[in-house]
Structure formats: structure tokens, C-alpha cells
Design a protein around this motif. Structure first.
Motif, mmCIF file in Angstrom:
data_model
loop_
_atom_site.group_PDB
_atom_site.id
_atom_site.type_symbol
_atom_site.label_atom_id
_atom_site.label_comp_id
_atom_site.label_asym_id
_atom_site.label_seq_id
_atom_site.Cartn_x
_atom_site.Cartn_y
_atom_site.Cartn_z
ATOM 1 N N ARG A 1 77.586 6.317 15.073
ATOM 2 C CA ARG A 1 77.097 4.949 14.982
ATOM 3 C C ARG A 1 78.264 4.028 14.675
ATOM 4 N NH1 ARG A 1 73.205 5.457 9.764
ATOM 5 N NH2 ARG A 1 74.683 6.428 8.322
ATOM 6 N N LYS B 1 75.469 21.082 9.864
ATOM 7 C CA LYS B 1 74.623 20.073 9.224
ATOM 8 C C LYS B 1 73.699 20.663 8.163
ATOM 9 C CE LYS B 1 76.396 16.958 11.693
ATOM 10 N NZ LYS B 1 77.507 16.277 11.034
ATOM 11 N N HIS C 1 71.871 14.650 -2.752
ATOM 12 C CA HIS C 1 73.129 14.286 -2.110
ATOM 13 C C HIS C 1 72.743 13.794 -0.715
ATOM 14 C CE1 HIS C 1 77.317 14.012 -1.327
ATOM 15 N NE2 HIS C 1 77.712 14.902 -2.213
ATOM 16 N N LYS C 2 73.744 13.340 0.039
ATOM 17 C CA LYS C 2 73.402 12.857 1.375
ATOM 18 C C LYS C 2 72.921 14.007 2.258
ATOM 19 C CE LYS C 2 78.254 13.060 2.548
ATOM 20 N NZ LYS C 2 79.442 12.221 2.544
ATOM 21 N N THR D 1 84.482 21.721 2.096
ATOM 22 C CA THR D 1 84.315 23.169 2.187
ATOM 23 C C THR D 1 83.330 23.461 3.309
ATOM 24 O OG1 THR D 1 84.480 23.140 -0.209
ATOM 25 C CG2 THR D 1 83.909 25.240 0.793
HETATM 26 C C1 SRM Z 1 82.408 5.957 7.957
HETATM 27 C C2 SRM Z 1 82.696 7.468 7.984
HETATM 28 C C3 SRM Z 1 84.078 7.774 8.576
HETATM 29 C C4 SRM Z 1 84.231 7.262 9.980
HETATM 30 O O1 SRM Z 1 84.782 6.172 10.133
HETATM 31 O O2 SRM Z 1 83.850 7.993 10.889
HETATM 32 C C5 SRM Z 1 82.671 8.098 6.619
HETATM 33 C C6 SRM Z 1 83.106 7.442 5.524
HETATM 34 C C7 SRM Z 1 82.943 7.893 4.233
HETATM 35 N N1 SRM Z 1 82.623 9.133 3.906
HETATM 36 FE FE1 SRM Z 1 82.273 10.668 5.198
HETATM 37 N N2 SRM Z 1 82.187 9.357 6.644
HETATM 38 C C8 SRM Z 1 81.701 9.594 7.872
HETATM 39 C C9 SRM Z 1 81.342 10.796 8.384
HETATM 40 C C10 SRM Z 1 81.502 12.013 7.738
HETATM 41 C C11 SRM Z 1 81.337 13.302 8.357
HETATM 42 C C12 SRM Z 1 81.020 13.562 9.843
HETATM 43 C C13 SRM Z 1 79.550 13.602 10.141
HETATM 44 O O3 SRM Z 1 78.708 13.075 9.415
HETATM 45 O O4 SRM Z 1 79.227 14.227 11.170
HETATM 46 C C14 SRM Z 1 81.578 14.244 7.350
HETATM 47 C C15 SRM Z 1 81.559 15.784 7.443
HETATM 48 C C16 SRM Z 1 80.173 16.306 7.551
HETATM 49 C C17 SRM Z 1 79.457 16.568 6.255
HETATM 50 O O5 SRM Z 1 79.180 15.635 5.479
HETATM 51 O O6 SRM Z 1 79.193 17.737 5.970
HETATM 52 C C18 SRM Z 1 81.878 13.486 6.154
HETATM 53 C C19 SRM Z 1 82.160 14.052 4.971
HETATM 54 C C20 SRM Z 1 82.271 13.316 3.745
HETATM 55 C C21 SRM Z 1 82.348 13.886 2.428
HETATM 56 C C22 SRM Z 1 82.389 15.392 2.101
HETATM 57 C C23 SRM Z 1 81.035 15.916 1.911
HETATM 58 C C24 SRM Z 1 81.034 17.355 1.498
HETATM 59 O O7 SRM Z 1 79.934 17.890 1.288
HETATM 60 O O8 SRM Z 1 82.113 17.971 1.367
HETATM 61 C C25 SRM Z 1 82.375 12.803 1.504
HETATM 62 C C26 SRM Z 1 82.425 12.834 -0.027
HETATM 63 C C27 SRM Z 1 81.041 12.906 -0.648
HETATM 64 O O9 SRM Z 1 80.025 12.591 -0.050
HETATM 65 O O10 SRM Z 1 80.996 13.285 -1.831
HETATM 66 C C28 SRM Z 1 82.326 11.629 2.310
HETATM 67 C C29 SRM Z 1 82.348 10.264 1.873
HETATM 68 C C30 SRM Z 1 82.561 9.188 2.575
HETATM 69 C C31 SRM Z 1 82.715 7.819 1.917
HETATM 70 C C32 SRM Z 1 81.389 7.480 1.327
HETATM 71 C C33 SRM Z 1 83.812 7.840 0.844
HETATM 72 C C34 SRM Z 1 83.697 6.691 -0.119
HETATM 73 O O11 SRM Z 1 83.123 6.958 -1.186
HETATM 74 O O12 SRM Z 1 84.185 5.619 0.173
HETATM 75 C C35 SRM Z 1 83.165 6.955 3.046
HETATM 76 C C36 SRM Z 1 82.468 5.653 2.931
HETATM 77 C C37 SRM Z 1 81.954 5.017 4.196
HETATM 78 C C38 SRM Z 1 81.879 3.547 4.127
HETATM 79 O O13 SRM Z 1 82.432 2.926 3.225
HETATM 80 O O14 SRM Z 1 81.243 2.989 5.020
HETATM 81 N N3 SRM Z 1 82.256 11.966 3.646
HETATM 82 N N4 SRM Z 1 81.840 12.156 6.447
HETATM 83 C C39 SRM Z 1 81.634 8.321 8.681
HETATM 84 C C40 SRM Z 1 80.250 7.700 8.562
HETATM 85 C C41 SRM Z 1 79.226 8.446 9.339
HETATM 86 C C42 SRM Z 1 77.959 7.640 9.435
HETATM 87 O O15 SRM Z 1 77.761 7.036 10.493
HETATM 88 O O16 SRM Z 1 77.190 7.611 8.466
#
Ligand code: SRM
Ligand SMILES: Cc1cc2nc3c(=O)[nH]c(=O)nc-3n(C[C@H](O)[C@H](O)[C@H](O)COP(=O)(O)OP(=O)(O)OC[C@H]3O[C@@H](n4cnc5c(N)ncnc54)[C@H](O)[C@@H]3O)c2cc1C
Ligand code: SF4
Ligand code: FES
Lengths: 868, 117
Positions: A617, A706, A687-688, A728
Motif C-alpha cells: 500500500r 505471515k 501485537h500487529k 527473527t
Molecule cells: C512503512 C513500512 C516500511 C516501508 O516503507 O515499506 C514499515 C515501517 C515501519 N515498520 Fe515495518 N514497515 C513495513 C512493512 C514491514 C514488513 C513487510 C510486510 O509487512 O510484509 C515487515 C516484515 C514482516 C513482519 O512483520 O513479520 C516489517 C517488520 C517490522 C518489525 C519487526 C516485527 C517482528 O516481529 O520482528 C517492526 C518492529 C515492531 O513491530 O516491533 C516494524 C516496525 C515498523 C515501524 C512501525 C517502526 C517505527 O516504530 O517507526 C515503521 C513505522 C511505519 C510508519 O511510520 O509509517 N516493522 N515491516 C512498511 C509498512 C507496511 C504497511 O503497509 O503497513
């Protein structure tokens, strides 16, 4: 230029690696930095860093994270550190060292800590473009760059500990990875045949191709001299775009040879038990470049640290000796547990093996026992949980029989040995040589109550990290023993776990955080204001149960507003400069051109930075608080809803194009993804939550990474759960097969509600699935076979959620009271926050980060609000 | 810049360096447990809070660890009887009375005297 020796004696250290840095710390601890001039020549372009953790760079640690050198320490102790300036010659007669820059340093004591260099077998074309070694951060950056731009296949020469780490790194970079090992098994130094076989199965099962018992004969290149493959000793050719040599290391002793110091037959600067060179009493050698008094060159960091301490003590005229060390190791990467310790190969006379092997599960455990029952060493493959305890027990007679030590937990008479069984002298952390007694002392005498405190106090656990698990058990055991009850509570305010609070809220229909805190909080916390941990956690519990307990479902109503993290509070994601990002929901990643245009127009009109996210998105960054409602008014108007990018809630359900367009698709994955995303949108959880639906087994939507992933089959859908990307990664487990649409949805309803009910705060499904007793089998029993008889309740809760869902943004922009919070300043609502400013980059904006450093503060006011 | 303040019931006021009481907003603008930011005449920002016992607090709005003006958007709580706000960015906690950072003793933010008048 010559630096003349002054009145203060001078110590020159050549090599600022891990051992060199430990040596400097040991000098400081003994007060020698105060009485000596200390000069350090460092060849690499950066001061000492954690080479052992090098590979963690690929899992997100940065070069800065790896640094082991606190510049404050260097400055405080007046150490002269010359980075990027290696020693080139030593004149032992004149007692001077000349560096590449031409600087000459006179020394009273010279310490060589030059480490090793990777051994590259002398095969033709070994220096071709595309050939690498793996030892320094620079090597790693070069490998990363090449892998990203020029390679899809990689081969590692060497299947030892480092080779497997390198292979893990290549695989992590997305390459099809091969491992070529000359010996008949992987990790030949550490494991025996049985262990090698279990290891091979596990590693092959992870998609790496392993070639054992073959040597590399030649690197094959194209006309331009770029690697295209390698010729193996069995006559076959292996096509590959890059080669990483990881065939062992050799001591860097050239500098020593050149100045006439004695070196061993197979290399290494010969030293005595005090780490003094046998040739010259003014010169010491420590770490991987030294040939120790026991005739060995140690390729591990722990013995090097001990040598560093020994050399420092000797220089301080204290008594110390390095007489040998243990070669225990544990593989840190690849998700395979492999550990070996002590006399792993059973070379002691009359020793006996106790072996447990289960090829189906990829388990192999062997303990080597002396004739008197002493534990001498062992090998663990597939499950190395007991490594820390067993390593520490080595050299003593274990309190329970070795047979029960190797049997898996839960098997008949399989016993688990906790660290409480260890004697006080047992070494818990071999990197820093910290005994169990010292760890206990940290708790009892230094009043440490957490693992991070104990780490800081004793250094235990700050090396390779393999002892951290035992450390945790030990700290808890010690706290319990001294009467401190080990707290499993959510935080300082609640003694209950999240799961227990969920049950309380549900059973008693508590809809107020304050009521929960005042009735069920810890004594001292009742009547207080709670904390930043329990507020959002309880807020989330109340929100996910809202319809069932009669609370308002809108997360910003009444008291709920004060519980939410800033992201939920402003329904947007806070960015580093205080601005916010906006992510509208795009279910399944499907979007009509009209809507795409609306997003484009809004982003253009508000000057927002736009980016396609990893979740299929679009994210718009750089919105100020007061702009959020204006942006959302337009988005809602065009039919968009909140994407909950800010919430611990459902994020996205990704999809592949599926049977509608794709020639392979067997089901309509886009439709299913949209249905699922709309069903679970807004669901608050621990969690998300992320999901994906693929139209066939090719898995273009990556559903197996997922929390719940769906893959189409000819007969319906397969449901996978507990997958995770992120820090991880974990492949999801298959929960059920060939489900109809309705069966699929029902199972997901149950699965999600069971997770929400029982998970800890901030525990993803992957971690939860591994933690809860019984794991996947238990979850399957509960949600598929209804073993607890709660499935009706779980489905009921989900139905309530679905029917009560309302878009948070639509509700917000239509309510002036709720909108009131979206102002920059309570007394100047139309004045934008002056710290939020932007500068251009690649045709868009980015935050003006330097502004954050200066803020608006007058220059003379440095005390207030200025963290150095 | 508009520094308009509506006139209703009680006002939240804070003491500035020159000893003057500066009126920031109506008391009713503060929800217990949630902060607001106010602009000071010299361009600085202050984060104002009210706890559940209706005590008022004011600290500098700028998070010293990141430089962003966001402390007013953090979650509040009580730690060993000290009221605090946790920065919404990297979560360091600041004592609302003294301005001291509870996670790093070398760092503090300015704290102001506040009253409802
Ligand atoms: C925007 C985005 C990166 C991008 O430009 O692509 C993103 C951005 C962030 N991710 Fe992510 N993640 C994004 C896709 C992902 C993905 C890929 C996916 O979803 O397919 C992953 C790996 C898949 C997963 O989650 O298993 C991912 C794994 C993480 C993690 C590690 C989670 C874990 O269990 O290890 C964090 C940290 C957390 O949540 O604690 C994180 C956290 C974050 C945070 C919330 C960090 C923060 O606290 O600032 C970022 C904030 C987004 C914002 O400010 O808008 N993000 N993040 C992606 C938003 C997707 C969406 O449309 O909602
Ligand atoms: C990927 C990887 C994983 C590892 N994993 C583990 C593990 O899990 N457990 C474990 O115990 N060990 C592990 N090791 C080994 C461990 O890193 C080494 O044992 C340790 O770094 C040795 O420290 P050292 O100071 O002797 O050598 P190094 O850390 O190599 O430092 C020597 C330094 O001296 C510099 N130098 C050389 N010549 C000169 C000169 N003439 N002038 C100035 N400077 C010079 C070099 O550039 C280098 O920076 C691993 C190594 C690698 C590469
Ligand atoms: S997963 Fe299958 S159906 Fe979907 S796009 Fe890939 S190949 Fe096509
Ligand atoms: S054993 Fe390596 S950090 Fe403790």
C-alpha cells in the motif's frame, strides 16, 4: 619524524581488534594507562568492533552497533589511537615501530595483536572478480554490494563454523547458496560423523546445497575475468556468480617474522605462559596471531581475552599465566542449533560416549564421559538449549545421569538440568571467563535484579551471547533463592500477565483502566497513574473485547484516549521529527486508478513524501498534526479508511494476482485477501497482525511469512499460522488443509481470538506459538478439534468485532470534539510546530534533520534540554 | 502567530524566568493522563500535563534525545511515586516535577512551576 621516549614508559599496541581492545581495557583496569604512554596502531579504517557478531550485520545491526570502542574510554585514558595506520616495520634493536604514515614510535613494551588473515587455497583464478573472503566489515560490505548487484548464486568454500556463517549470510542476501567442504562432513572440527549427518539434513532442508567430500580445483571465469563457476575435484562444475573463501585462518605473523621473532612451524608468534615472545622480553603477542605455550594457536575470542589479561598483568608485574583454553563453540546463525564443547571428539583415554540421535527430528546429542563419570565434552545438534549448562558442568560429575541429560525433555525419564546444579566455580560465560559465583555475587552483593544489569556488572553475556539463556535462568534462580519473587507481571503496576488481565477484564466486564489498576494493580501502584507499558496493553485488551464487555469501540473515547500510544492517539505514525505518516487501507493491495489518483493529488497538495510500503500500500509522510484531519477528510471522501498502520491491529492482507490473471493460479487470491482484510480490519491484538493470500503454491504473496497465511490449492485453501518476517524470521506452520471459504474463515476467527486471549504483550504469533505449552499441536487441538470447548466463544467474540467495526477516521473527522486534539499548540492552534521542517531530496521532501539538533534554542542555553 | 486564550473557568498558568505567570490554556483543555503543547512568548514550547488527582505539570516540550518537540504526546505514569512522561519517540522517561530523565541521569529538560488560577 621520531617520537622520542619521554620520562613515561611507552606501550605500543599493534592491532586494534577484539583482543587488542580487551588488552587496553585490562591496562586501564590495572591503572597502567595512567603511568604509561599508550600508542595503538590500527590497520582497519575503524577502531575495534565485534567481529564475532559480524554476521548480525545482515540481520539489521549496523557497523556502528558492532563497534566495541567507546571513544570516551580512549580519550579518558589518554590513549593515542591511530586509525587506518598499520605498523610496517619493527626495529627491535632500536625498539621502534614505524607506521605506514611514516610515524616512528619508540617503545618500552611492544604488544602484537594482529589477528589472522583468511586462508585462500592456491587454486587458479582465486583472485577473480567475484571472489571474496569474510573477516572484516569491509569484506562484508563488498560481499553485500556484489550480491545485491551482480549475483543470484553464491558458493562458500569451507563448511566449518565460519563457512556456515558466511553461507547463512549469502542466503540471507537472497542468493541460491552452495557450500563446498573438502571433509566428509560439515563443521568437521566441532562435530563427529553423527552430528555432521544431522547438521547436513537440517541445512539442506533450509534450501542450501551442500557438497561434502569434494575440493575446489579451479575458479572458472569468463573473458572479463569474472567468476562464473568452480571446478570441483570430482570432475563436476558448479555454476556460481560469486565465491566466498572461508577455508580457515592463518596467524598474521609477517611483521614478527620480518623482525626476527620466532614463529611456529605452522605460523603463530611463539610466546611463553606470560604471553611474552620467547625471543624478546620487550615484545608480547596475544590473540589469534600468537602461538601459545601449549602449542596451539587459538581462533576464538575467549582465549584471546584471557591472553590480553595475562599480558596486562605481566606488564603490571602481577602474576598471571595463560596455559590453555577450551574450544567450545556454538553456531550463531542459520537458525540451526549446533554446539560443541570440551573434548567433543572423545580423545581422552578410556572415555565413553552417550548418544541420542533422532534423524527424523534432526536431533543429535552426544556427551563424552570419563571413566569416573566426569563430563568431558559433547556435541549438540538440533537442540542446543542445554549448551550453557553443560559447558559449565564440564570437568565435573553431573548430578544426574548422562543418559537423562541427552534425552529430550518430556521423553521418559528425560531430565532437565537447571543451572542451579552448577558449582560456583563453573564458568558460565566463557567469552569473559565469568563464573557462576561471580554472577550470583552480582545479584546478591551488587543488587542487580535483571539480566541487563548483570551483563553490565560482570560483562557476562556481552561476547558471543551464547550464555545469555543460562544467565537469565541463573539470575532468576538467584533472585528466587534470596526471597525475591521473580516477577512475571506485566510491569511495575500489575503483577498479572497480559493473559490474566484479559481474563479479568472479560470475566468482570471491566471497561476502565483506572478501575482495573485500583482493584487489581500492585499495592503501590493503585491510585497512581500507571505507566507507559500497561496503559496501551490494557487499552488494547479493552478495545479487542469492547463489544463483548460493553465498552466503546472507539479507541479515543473518554479514558481510552489517555491510554493510547501517540500513534493510536493521532491515528497516524509518529516520525522522527514529530511529523506523522498516513496510510490508508488498500485491501489486498488492489486499487482502482481513480483512487490512486486521489492519493497522488492529496500527497501533492499537502507536499507529502510518498512511498510504496512493503505491505502493498502507499504511505504518505511528513504530515503535521493539524494537517491530519484535512488529509483524512479528503481520503474519507474518496472512500478510503484507516489502514491501522499505527495500531497493534491487523495491518495488511497481501495478495498475489491469482487465478483471475495468472496462468498458474487455482483460486481467486485477490478476492479472498480483500475479504479477510475487511473482516479483520480494526481488530486490536497483542501485537500487529499480518496476512497474505497466494493463488498457488508458487507463493508470490509470501503467505508463509505471515501471522496467518493462506495458499490456494485445487481443493480450496491451506492455512498457515505463526509466520514472521522481521528480526527473527519464521516460516509459518500448516494448520489445516483444503478448506472451503467458510471453513477457512471460521478457523482464522478462532485462531486469532485464541491468540488475542493468551498472548503476552507485544508477542507476535510466531513467538507465542513457540512459547505456549504444547505449541502448534495444542493450538490445533484447541481451534480445530475444540479440545477446550471454547470455540463457540471465540467465534462469538469475532462476530461481535466484525459487526461493530467502524472506521476510526470517519468517526473522527465528523466529531468536532474529537478533532480538537489535532492542533500543534493549545494556545496557538494555527501555528505549525517550527521544528517540523523539510528539505528536498529526489524530487520529494525529507525531514530537515540538522534542525532537530539545533532546535530553536538560544546558543547560550546549553544545560536545559540538551542531551549530548 | 496567534496567542489567543479563551476566557472560561480556571486557567493553567506557568511561571517563566522573569517571574511572570504566563497563561497557557483553560484547565478544561487538559485531559488527565494526556498532554498538550503550548507556545511560549520566546518561541519555546512547553508540554503541559494533568494527572488523575488533578495535579498539573509543565516541562519543556522538546525531547532532548531526538530534538523533536513531542514530549506533550507521550504517555504519563508514576514510577516510585514520581510522575513521569515517556517520550513517544524512543521512550525515555522524564520526571514531570524536576525534568530529570529517569533513564539517563545526565539528561534533563526544563521544568516549570504551574498552577490553576
Ligand atoms: C512503512 C513500512 C516500511 C516501508 O516503507 O515499506 C514499515 C515501517 C515501519 N515498520 Fe515495518 N514497515 C513495513 C512493512 C514491514 C514488513 C513487510 C510486510 O509487512 O510484509 C515487515 C516484515 C514482516 C513482519 O512483520 O513479520 C516489517 C517488520 C517490522 C518489525 C519487526 C516485527 C517482528 O516481529 O520482528 C517492526 C518492529 C515492531 O513491530 O516491533 C516494524 C516496525 C515498523 C515501524 C512501525 C517502526 C517505527 O516504530 O517507526 C515503521 C513505522 C511505519 C510508519 O511510520 O509509517 N516493522 N515491516 C512498511 C509498512 C507496511 C504497511 O503497509 O503497513
Ligand atoms: C565471521 C566471524 C565469526 C566469528 N565467530 C566467532 C565466535 O562465535 N566465537 C569466537 O570465539 N570467535 C569467533 N570468531 C573469531 C574471533 O573474531 C577472533 O578470534 C577474534 O577477533 C580475535 O581477535 P584478535 O584481536 O586476535 O584479532 P582481530 O580481531 O582479527 O584483530 C586484529 C587486528 O589487527 C589488525 N592488524 C593486523 N596487522 C596489523 C598491523 N601491522 N598494524 C596494525 N594493525 C594490524 C587487523 O587489521 C585487525 O583489525 C569469528 C570470526 C569471524 C570472522
Ligand atoms: S502465487 Fe501462483 S497464482 Fe499467485 S501470482 Fe504467483 S504463480 Fe500466480
Ligand atoms: S559465552 Fe560468549 S558471551 Fe558469554
Amino acid at each position: 619524524m621520531t617520537t622520542a621516549p619521554g620520562a613515561t614508559p611507552t606501550i605500543v599496541l599493534v592491532g586494534h581488534g577484539m583482543v587488542g581492545q580487551r588488552f587496553l581495557e585490562a591496562l586501564a583496569e590495572r591503572g597502567l594507562t595512567a603511568t604509561h604512554r599508550v600508542v595503538v596502531l590500527c590497520e582497519e579504517p575503524r577502531p575495534a568492533y565485534d567481529r564475532v557478531a559480524l554476521t548480525s550485520y545482515f540481520s539489521g545491526r549496523t557497523a556502528e552497533d558492532l563497534s566495541m570502542t567507546d571513544m570516551g574510554f580512549i580519550e579518558d585514558h589518554g590513549i593515542e589511537l591511530y586509525v587506518g595506520d598499520p605498523a610496517e616495520t619493527i626495529d627491535r634493536e632500536a625498539r621502534t615501530v614505524t607506521a605506514r604514515s611514516g610515524r616512528v614510535f619508540a617503545y618500552d613494551t611492544l604488544v602484537l595483536a594482529t589477528g589472522s588473515y583468511p586462508f585462500v587455497p592456491p587454486v587458479p583464478n582465486k583472485d577473480a572478480t567475484g571472489c571474496f573472503v569474510y573477516r572484516t566489515i569491509e569484506d562484508l560490505l563488498a560481499i553485500e554490494e556484489y550480491a545485491r548487484t551482480r549475483a543470484t548464486t553464491g558458493a562458500v568454500v569451507g563448511g566449518g563454523l565460519l563457512g556456515l556463517e558466511a553461507a547463512g549470510a549469502l542466503k540471507g542476501l537472497g542468493l541460491a547458496t552452495h557450500i563446498v567442504e573438502f571433509a566428509p562432513r560439515l563443521m568437521p572440527v566441532q562435530v563427529d560423523e553423527g552430528g555432521g549427518a544431522a547438521l547436513l539434513r537440517t541445512i539442506a532442508g533450509m534450501g542450501l546445497s551442500v557438497h561434502t567430500g569434494v575440493g575446489t580445483q579451479e575458479i572458472v571465469t569468463d573473458a572479463s575475468g569474472t567468476v562464473t563457476g568452480m571446478k570441483l575435484s570430482d570432475g563436476s562444475e558448479l555454476p556460481t556468480d560469486m565465491v566466498v573463501f572461508s577455508a580457515g585462518v592463518r596467524p598474521r605473523d609477517q611483521l614478527a617474522r620480518d623482525c626476527g621473532l620466532t614463529v611456529g612451524e605452522r605460523g603463530g608468534i611463539t610466546v611463553d605462559e606470560q604471553c611474552r615472545t620467547v625471543t624478546d622480553p620487550h615484545v608480547f603477542a596475544i590473540g589469534e596471531c600468537a602461538l601459545a605455550a601449549d602449542g596451539r594457536v587459538y581462533g576464538l575470542v575467549a582465549p584471546g581475552y584471557e591472553q590480553a589479561q595475562t599480558a596486562a598483568a605481566t606488564i603490571a608485574s602481577d602474576e598471571a599465566a595463560f596455559v590453555g583454553a577450551d574450544l567450545s563453540t556454538k553456531l550463531k546463525l542459520l537458525g540451526v542449533d549446533v554446539a560443541s564443547f570440551g573434548d567433543a571428539h572423545g580423545t581422552t583415554a578410556d572415555c565413553l560416549d552417550v548418544v541420542y540421535s533422532d534423524s527424523r527430528a534432526g536431533l543429535y546429542k552426544k556427551l563424552v564421559i570419563g571413566p569416573d563419570g566426569t563430563l568431558l565434552g559433547g556435541i549438540l545438534v538440533g537442540d542446543a538449549d542445554a549448551y550453557g549448562t553443560l559447558r559449565a558442568l564440564t570437568g565435573s560429575v553431573p548430578p544426574i545421569s548422562p543418559e537423562s541429560l541427552v534425552l529430550p525433555a518430556g521423553a521418559d525419564s528425560g531430565a532437565q538440568l537447571g543451572p542451579s546444579a552448577l558449582p560456583d566455580e563453573a564458568i558460565i560465560c566463557s567469552c569473559h571467563n565469568v563464573s557462576k559465583g561471580a554472577v550470583r555475587g552480582a545479584v546478591t552483593e551488587h543488587e542487580c535484579t535483571t539480566v541487563p544489569e548483570v551483563k553490565k556488572c560482570t560483562k557476562a553475556g556481552t561476547g558471543c551471547g551464547s550464555c545469555v539463556k543460562v544467565l537469565g535462568q541463573l539470575v532468576n534462580a538467584e533472585l528466587e533463592a534470596s526471597g525475591v519473587e521473580v516477577d512475571k507481571g506485566l510491569c511495575g503496576c500489575f503483577a498479572q500477565t497480559r493473559e490474566e488481565l484479559y481474563e479479568i477484564v472479560l470475566a468482570l466486564r471491566i471497561t476502565s483502566y483506572q478501575e482495573l489498576l485500583d482493584r487489581y494493580g500492585r499495592e503501590g501502584a493503585r491510585g497512581g497513574d500507571g505507566c507507559e507499558t500497561c496503559k496501551p496493553a490494557v487499552g488494547s485488551i479493552i478495545a479487542s473485547l469492547a463489544p463483548a464487555i460493553g465498552a466503546s469501540g472507539y479507541v479515543l473515547d473518554g479514558e481510552q484516549a489517555a491510554l493510547q500510544d501517540t500513534n493510536d492517539h493521532f491515528l497516524a505514525n509518529l516520525q522522527k521529527n514529530g511529523s506523522y505518516s498516513v496510510v490508508p487501507r488498500i485491501p489486498g493491495g488492489e486499487i482502482a486508478p481513480e483512487k490512486l489518483i486521489v492519493i497522488g493529488e492529496i500527497a501533492r497538495d499537502f507536499g507529502l513524501y510518498t512511498k510504496i510500503t512493503g505491505g502493498q500500500r502507499i504511505d504518505m509522510f511528513g504530515a503535521r498534526v493539524e494537517q491530519l484531519p484535512l488529509i483524512w477528510a479528503r481520503l474519507v471522501d474518496a472512500g478510503f479508511e484507516s489502514g491501522h498502520a499505527y495500531g497493534k491491529a491487523l495491518r495488511t492482507v497481501k495478495s498475489c494476482v491469482g487465478s483471475t490473471w495468472c496462468r498458474y493460479g487455482v483460486q481467486d487470491s485477490v478476492r479472498m485477501a480483500i475479504d479477510l482484510e475487511l473482516r479483520y480490519r480494526g481488530l486490536r491484538s497483542p501485537h500487529k497482525l499480518k496476512s497474505a493470500v497466494s493463488g498457488c503454491q508458487r507463493e508470490c504473496a509470501e503467505a508463509q511469512s505471515k501471522d496467518f497465511g493462506v495458499i490456494a490449492t485445487v481443493g480450496g485453501w491451506n492455512l498457515y499460522v505463526g509466520g514472521n518476517g522481521g528480526a527473527t524470521p519464521r516460516h509459518a506452520d500448516l494448520l489445516a488443509q483444503d478448506l472451503s471459504d467458510a471453513e477457512l474463515v471460521r478457523l482464522i476467527d478462532r485462531f486469532l481470538m485464541f491468540y488475542i486471549r493468551t498472548a503476552d504483550r507485544l508477542e507476535r504469533t510466531s513467538v507465542w506459538l513457540e512459547r505456549i505449552p504444547g505449541g502448534l499441536d495444542h493450538v490445533r487441538d484447541v481451534v480445530v478439534h475444540d479440545s477446550l470447548g471454547i470455540c463457540d466463544d471465540l467465534e462469538q467474540l469475532m462476530r461481535a468485532h466484525v459487526s461493530h467495526y467502524r472506521d476510526e477516521w470517519a468517526e473522527t473527522i465528523n466529531d468536532p470534539e474529537r478533532l480538537a486534539r489535532f492542533v500543534s499548540f493549545v494556545n496557538a492552534p494555527d501555528t505549525p510546530d517550527p521544528v517540523v521542517a523539510f528539505v528536498p531530496e529526489r524530487d520529494q521532501i525529507k525531514p530537515d534533520l540538522p534542525l532537530l539538533n539545533i532546535g530553536l534554542r538560544p546558543a547560550d542555553d546549553v544545560l536545559e534540554g540538551s542531551a549530548r | 502567530m496567534t496567542l489567543a486564550v479563551e476566557t472560561t473557568d480556571l486557567k493553567v498558568q506557568l511561571r517563566l524566568a522573569d517571574d511572570d505567570w504566563f497563561t497557557a490554556c483553560d484547565l478544561s483543555a487538559l485531559t488527565p493522563g494526556r498532554g498538550v503543547a503550548a507556545l511560549l512568548p520566546d518561541g519555546r514550547q512547553v508540554a503541559l500535563f494533568r494527572d488523575r488527582a488533578d495535579r498539573l505539570y509543565a516541562v519543556d516540550n522538546r525531547d532532548p534525545f531526538t530534538g523533536a518537540a513531542v514530549l506533550s504526546r507521550g504517555l504519563t505514569g508514576t514510577h516510585r511515586n514520581r510522575p513521569f512522561v515517556a517520550s513517544p519517540l524512543l521512550k525515555q522517561r522524564f520526571d514531570l516535577v524536576s525534568g530529570e530523565c529517569l533513564d539517563d541521569e545526565e539528561v534533563r529538560v526544563a521544568a516549570y512551576e504551574v498552577r490553576a488560577a
